[in-house]
Design a protein around this motif. Sequence first.
Motif, PDB file in Angstrom:
ATOM      1  N   ILE A  85       0.833  -1.217   0.000  1.00 58.44           N
ATOM      2  CA  ILE A  85       0.000   0.000   0.000  1.00 58.44           C
ATOM      3  C   ILE A  85       0.866   1.265   0.000  1.00 58.44           C
ATOM      4  O   ILE A  85       0.521   2.260  -0.624  1.00 58.44           O
ATOM      5  N   LEU A  86       2.015   1.192   0.669  1.00 59.47           N
ATOM      6  CA  LEU A  86       2.889   2.376   0.694  1.00 59.47           C
ATOM      7  C   LEU A  86       3.515   2.622  -0.683  1.00 59.47           C
ATOM      8  O   LEU A  86       3.624   3.763  -1.130  1.00 59.47           O
ATOM      9  N   ASN A  87       3.903   1.535  -1.335  1.00 64.56           N
ATOM     10  CA  ASN A  87       4.460   1.652  -2.682  1.00 64.56           C
ATOM     11  C   ASN A  87       3.443   2.238  -3.646  1.00 64.56           C
ATOM     12  O   ASN A  87       3.777   3.095  -4.474  1.00 64.56           O
ATOM     13  N   GLU A  88       2.214   1.768  -3.545  1.00 64.33           N
ATOM     14  CA  GLU A  88       1.160   2.272  -4.433  1.00 64.33           C
ATOM     15  C   GLU A  88       0.925   3.760  -4.195  1.00 64.33           C
ATOM     16  O   GLU A  88       0.728   4.534  -5.135  1.00 64.33           O
ATOM     17  N   LEU A  89       0.953   4.162  -2.919  1.00 63.56           N
ATOM     18  CA  LEU A  89       0.757   5.585  -2.616  1.00 63.56           C
ATOM     19  C   LEU A  89       1.899   6.410  -3.213  1.00 63.56           C
ATOM     20  O   LEU A  89       1.680   7.473  -3.800  1.00 63.56           O
ATOM     21  N   GLY A  90       3.131   5.899  -3.064  1.00 64.29           N
ATOM     22  CA  GLY A  90       4.283   6.603  -3.631  1.00 64.29           C
ATOM     23  C   GLY A  90       4.150   6.740  -5.143  1.00 64.29           C
ATOM     24  O   GLY A  90       4.359   7.816  -5.709  1.00 64.29           O
ATOM     25  N   GLN A  91       3.755   5.650  -5.797  1.00 63.10           N
ATOM     26  CA  GLN A  91       3.638   5.687  -7.257  1.00 63.10           C
ATOM     27  C   GLN A  91       2.542   6.633  -7.728  1.00 63.10           C
ATOM     28  O   GLN A  91       2.739   7.413  -8.660  1.00 63.10           O
ATOM     29  N   SER A  92       1.377   6.585  -7.050  1.00 64.27           N
ATOM     30  CA  SER A  92       0.275   7.448  -7.505  1.00 64.27           C
ATOM     31  C   SER A  92       0.639   8.922  -7.305  1.00 64.27           C
ATOM     32  O   SER A  92       0.260   9.773  -8.096  1.00 64.27           O
ATOM     33  N   HIS A  93       1.404   9.207  -6.263  1.00 59.36           N
ATOM     34  CA  HIS A  93       1.786  10.596  -6.005  1.00 59.36           C
ATOM     35  C   HIS A  93       2.958  11.038  -6.876  1.00 59.36           C
ATOM     36  O   HIS A  93       3.047  12.201  -7.257  1.00 59.36           O
ATOM     37  N   ARG A  94       3.840  10.101  -7.196  1.00 57.68           N
ATOM     38  CA  ARG A  94       4.911  10.436  -8.149  1.00 57.68           C
ATOM     39  C   ARG A  94       4.296  10.853  -9.487  1.00 57.68           C
ATOM     40  O   ARG A  94       4.717  11.819 -10.115  1.00 57.68           O
ATOM     41  N   ASN A  95       3.260  10.112  -9.892  1.00 56.77           N
ATOM     42  CA  ASN A  95       2.599  10.425 -11.165  1.00 56.77           C
ATOM     43  C   ASN A  95       1.965  11.811 -11.166  1.00 56.77           C
ATOM     44  O   ASN A  95       1.694  12.368 -12.224  1.00 56.77           O
ATOM     45  N   ARG A  96       1.705  12.344  -9.981  1.00 51.31           N
ATOM     46  CA  ARG A  96       1.122  13.691  -9.892  1.00 51.31           C
ATOM     47  C   ARG A  96       2.180  14.752  -9.633  1.00 51.31           C
ATOM     48  O   ARG A  96       1.850  15.917  -9.427  1.00 51.31           O
ATOM     49  N   GLY A  97       3.438  14.349  -9.543  1.00 51.88           N
ATOM     50  CA  GLY A  97       4.511  15.314  -9.332  1.00 51.88           C
ATOM     51  C   GLY A  97       4.651  15.801  -7.901  1.00 51.88           C
ATOM     52  O   GLY A  97       5.260  16.835  -7.636  1.00 51.88           O
ATOM     53  N   VAL A  98       4.089  15.048  -6.947  1.00 53.41           N
ATOM     54  CA  VAL A  98       4.231  15.434  -5.532  1.00 53.41           C
ATOM     55  C   VAL A  98       5.672  15.144  -5.108  1.00 53.41           C
ATOM     56  O   VAL A  98       6.240  14.108  -5.471  1.00 53.41           O
ATOM     57  N   THR A  99       6.271  16.077  -4.351  1.00 50.29           N
ATOM     58  CA  THR A  99       7.683  15.934  -3.977  1.00 50.29           C
ATOM     59  C   THR A  99       7.857  15.417  -2.539  1.00 50.29           C
ATOM     60  O   THR A  99       6.925  15.480  -1.729  1.00 50.29           O
ATOM     61  N   LYS A 100       9.082  14.955  -2.271  1.00 49.33           N
ATOM     62  CA  LYS A 100       9.403  14.541  -0.901  1.00 49.33           C
ATOM     63  C   LYS A 100       9.206  15.701   0.062  1.00 49.33           C
ATOM     64  O   LYS A 100       8.723  15.527   1.182  1.00 49.33           O
TER      65      LYS A 100
END
Length: 143
Positions: A85-100
Amino acid sequence: LPADEVAAVKSTWNSIKHDEVAILEAVFKAYPDIQARFPKFAGKSLDSIKGSADFAIHASRIVSFFSEYIAFLGVENTQPAIKTILNELGQSHRNRGVTKAQFEEFHQALNAYLKSHANWNPDIAHAWDDAFDKAYFVIFSAL
Ligand code: HEM
């Protein structure tokens, strides 16, 4: 996470998890750059959106995600499911350009909310830091 930290995170989370809209409002108020990432909310005043159905739906999604993550903590054999679930959240947010940096802002805002609305002391603060570190370690690897 050690059992005492799991217990501290669970009990403080249970005490604020019903404040869905107030939590998202606190995040957007402290960090308008996070609000600006949402096509539905960008450029609008917080007061004009916080009562909307869209706002409630998104607030509920975020809180549900945390509830899911926290429910897994301290339970045997949940490591693979947590990672997924954490990986999926990271991927979906990467696709939106959300940064660390924006995830760190989110962390700061949630911490501030907990501090002012839940039972709080240095041990509880440390438990939450560990819970966030553990989650962000995986999310950031996908971001
Ligand atoms: C969507 C959770 C941080 C921006 C979502 C969704 C969830 C979620 C569950 C819907 C499912 C999905 O698309 O993956 C979280 C959690 C966060 C977090 C738990 C922190 C730990 C952030 C940050 C930003 C952000 C920091 C922006 C800077 C968005 C956007 C959407 C979204 C733009 C799409 C909304 C839509 O159009 O429906 N988030 N999020 N999120 N998130 Fe996050």
